[in-house]
Write an enzyme that holds these catalytic residues in place. Structure first.
Site, PDB file in Angstrom:
ATOM      1  N   GLU A   1      -5.470  -3.384 -18.846  1.00 57.61           N
ATOM      2  CA  GLU A   1      -6.854  -3.344 -19.323  1.00 57.61           C
ATOM      3  C   GLU A   1      -7.760  -3.886 -18.228  1.00 57.61           C
ATOM      4  OE1 GLU A   1      -7.635  -5.143 -23.154  1.00 57.61           O
ATOM      5  OE2 GLU A   1      -9.672  -5.714 -22.558  1.00 57.61           O
TER       6      GLU A   1
ATOM      7  N   GLU B   1     -18.011  -7.414 -20.053  1.00 60.21           N
ATOM      8  CA  GLU B   1     -18.029  -7.849 -21.452  1.00 60.21           C
ATOM      9  C   GLU B   1     -19.191  -8.814 -21.637  1.00 60.21           C
ATOM     10  OE1 GLU B   1     -14.218  -8.108 -23.979  1.00 60.21           O
ATOM     11  OE2 GLU B   1     -13.649  -8.956 -22.040  1.00 60.21           O
TER      12      GLU B   1
END
Length: 317
Positions: free
Chosen positions: A162, A167
């Site tokens: 990932e 974010e």
């Protein structure tokens, strides 16, 4: 005569090496291999984008809808991902759910949103991936620009790898984060690798979020500022699953295991009445997560082609 020929041959090889070195320098420039500039109106381009659907991960509150203009659309040159406070029945709900799957135990969602993915449309290994975006704000929001390995269906998470290009969590409004996850390093084990950078009101204007990904490392950028590097330690696929294709995800989550922290006392109904907006969320200044332009750049064709030529010539020198 023989000595002169050897000297001439060395000169030729010297010229070739100089030319190749110059070409290698030029090869570092990015060449565009895929993009969506959002220069159209309507739903996201179905030739480039798929959707996640339902309750997907992290105990988040939103239900991801598929091809619904209220949650995902292109207008005025921007991709809009919009989360809305509204009741949405869960078609996968099971009143007698006993398997432990939380996605089936919820009868309905209080929010809808969208998660766009390039899975089964496009994926990449190495290159520069950049997204220009204006983020939402307010406690409870959790937008992300990230990638997952295309082999997730075979090996699962986190072995697939990932890459979190960006974010953001609303309770920390002036910070953006970069993270990577894999079998050896991930947040579940408490061994996650990542960093963060202070960003002045990233919800008020557009910024560029990017990675530059090679076989040896990944560099993460906020605009022109590099703030995190993850290097390949050559410890096998558990420590570097990034020599294989990954697909892109653009999503806006509400609540969940990280986004929902530090906001348990928000009264959503009171906030809804006070906002008087068709978009009811956990923040008072809007509910749009907007990406202005999206590009993926790769240098593989130029740089690695020249490496192949050098490998061929060097044994002859």
């Amino acid at each position: 005569m023989e000595k002169n020929e050897r000297g001439f041959t060395k000169q030729i090889y010297g010229v070739i090496f100089i030319l190749l070195w110059s070409s290698l320098t030029l090869a570092g420039e990015w060449s565009l291999v895929w993009s969506d500039e959002f220069d159209y109106t309507g739903p996201p381009n179905e030739e480039k984008w798929n959707y996640e659907q339902g309750f997907v991960r992290n105990q988040e509150l939103q239900y991801y809808t598929k091809a619904r203009k209220e949650n995902a659309r292109v207008e005025n040159g921007h991709l809009i991902i919009e989360a809305r406070k509204e009741d949405w029945l869960n078609p996968d709900y099971r009143a007698d759910e006993s398997s432990g799957r939380w996605q089936r135990s919820r009868e309905k969602a209080d929010y809808t949103s969208a998660s766009l993915i390039t899975k089964d449309k496009a994926s990449w290994t190495y290159g520069r991936i950049e997204v220009k975006a204006k983020l939402p704000a307010g406690r409870g929001v959790w937008p992300a620009i990230w990638m997952l390995g295309t082999n997730i269906g075979q090996v699962g998470w986190p072995k697939c790898g990932e890459i979190d290009i960006m974010e953001y969590v609303g309770f920390d409004p002036n910070t953006v984060y970069a993270n990577v996850h894999m079998a050896k390093y991930n947040h579940v084990k408490g061994t996650g690798k990542g960093s963060k950078i202070k960003a002045d009101k990233p919800y008020a204007s557009f910024h560029t979020y990017a990675i530059e990904w090679t076989p040896e490392k990944m560099d993460f950028f906020f605009d022109e500022n590099k703030y995190f590097t993850f290097e390949n330690e050559h410890g096998g696929v558990d420590a570097w699953p990034f020599d294989q294709p990954h697909y892109l995800i653009l999503n806006l989550a509400i609540g969940g295991s990280w986004g929902g922290q530090k906001c348990p006392s928000i009264n959503l109904w009171s906030l809804r009445q006070r906002m008087r907006s068709p978009c009811f969320l956990l923040y008072p200044i809007g509910c749009v997560y907007s990406a202005g332009a999206f590009r993926i750049r790769s240098y593989r064709r130029s740089l690695f082609a020249w490496i192949g030529v050098l490998t061929y010539l060097l044994p002859s020198l």
